[in-house]
Design a protein around this motif. Sequence first.
Motif, PDB file in Angstrom:
ATOM      1  N   THR A 103      -8.559-100.393  57.027  1.00 27.31           N
ATOM      2  CA  THR A 103      -9.028-101.273  58.099  1.00 27.31           C
ATOM      3  C   THR A 103      -9.087-102.704  57.580  1.00 27.31           C
ATOM      4  O   THR A 103      -8.911-102.945  56.398  1.00 27.31           O
ATOM      5  CB  THR A 103     -10.401-100.805  58.619  1.00 27.31           C
ATOM      6  OG1 THR A 103     -10.757-101.556  59.757  1.00 27.31           O
ATOM      7  CG2 THR A 103     -11.482-100.948  57.570  1.00 27.31           C
ATOM      8  N   SER A 104      -9.331-103.626  58.470  1.00 27.33           N
ATOM      9  CA  SER A 104      -9.488-105.020  58.051  1.00 27.33           C
ATOM     10  C   SER A 104     -10.937-105.249  57.641  1.00 27.33           C
ATOM     11  O   SER A 104     -11.825-104.473  57.991  1.00 27.33           O
ATOM     12  CB  SER A 104      -9.119-105.957  59.200  1.00 27.33           C
ATOM     13  OG  SER A 104     -10.075-105.852  60.237  1.00 27.33           O
ATOM     14  N   ALA A 111     -12.825-107.454  58.789  1.00 33.04           N
ATOM     15  CA  ALA A 111     -13.590-107.752  60.003  1.00 33.04           C
ATOM     16  C   ALA A 111     -14.079-106.476  60.685  1.00 33.04           C
ATOM     17  O   ALA A 111     -15.156-106.465  61.281  1.00 33.04           O
ATOM     18  CB  ALA A 111     -12.743-108.575  60.964  1.00 33.04           C
ATOM     19  N   GLU A 112     -13.304-105.410  60.588  1.00 33.94           N
ATOM     20  CA  GLU A 112     -13.657-104.147  61.238  1.00 33.94           C
ATOM     21  C   GLU A 112     -14.273-103.136  60.262  1.00 33.94           C
ATOM     22  O   GLU A 112     -14.517-101.990  60.631  1.00 33.94           O
ATOM     23  CB  GLU A 112     -12.417-103.545  61.883  1.00 33.94           C
ATOM     24  CG  GLU A 112     -11.818-104.424  62.966  1.00 33.94           C
ATOM     25  CD  GLU A 112     -10.459-103.922  63.425  1.00 33.94           C
ATOM     26  OE1 GLU A 112      -9.990-102.883  62.920  1.00 33.94           O
ATOM     27  OE2 GLU A 112      -9.874-104.581  64.294  1.00 33.94           O
ATOM     28  N   GLY A 161     -17.722-101.067  61.084  1.00 29.78           N
ATOM     29  CA  GLY A 161     -17.630 -99.869  61.913  1.00 29.78           C
ATOM     30  C   GLY A 161     -17.076 -98.677  61.157  1.00 29.78           C
ATOM     31  O   GLY A 161     -17.497 -97.537  61.373  1.00 29.78           O
ATOM     32  N   ALA A 162     -16.138 -98.934  60.250  1.00 32.27           N
ATOM     33  CA  ALA A 162     -15.513 -97.839  59.499  1.00 32.27           C
ATOM     34  C   ALA A 162     -16.447 -97.262  58.437  1.00 32.27           C
ATOM     35  O   ALA A 162     -16.336 -96.087  58.084  1.00 32.27           O
ATOM     36  CB  ALA A 162     -14.228 -98.333  58.844  1.00 32.27           C
TER      37      ALA A 162
END
Length: 163
Positions: A89-90, A92-93, A96-97
């Motif tokens: 994932t990035s 920025a995300e 959530g991960a």
Amino acid sequence: MWEKAKDFLQRAFSIILIATIVVWFLQSFDVRLNVVSDSANSLLALLGRLLAPLFKPLGFGDWRAVTALISGFTAKEAVVSTLAVLMNTSTAELGGALGGLFSPLTAVSFLVFTLLYTPCVAAVAAIRRELGSGLKTLGVVLMQCGVAWIAAFVALRLGALLA
């Protein structure tokens, strides 16, 4: 003073560059020195899997968390970027991960460990220079990791009692 600062920056840069190359190599190749397409098959991931049982009592015995801590030895900022790469994932995300990797309590334990374990290779090099001994420097690094482990364990257990 400028000469001392310049000397320190040159040495620190050299050490960080070498450490970054080592981490890149470990993250890019497998045991047969083939380039990996998935970092889960890398030498760094293998090292993370070998060390993961040491961190199981802290609540984050997943190889990805341990691998991020290993890369954080070059600089603590690398922990976040490595987690993003390993979680696919990035940055920025990433928040959530990480819910799939950590519970709130194990996240606190992970953060306590990350805060307290060995700062970075440049700091270790400065410690080595000040102590004048590789063995004493190793002792300091092991002591810092031991204190971080104990503090993270206490944080996890206290959090479990309060929950």
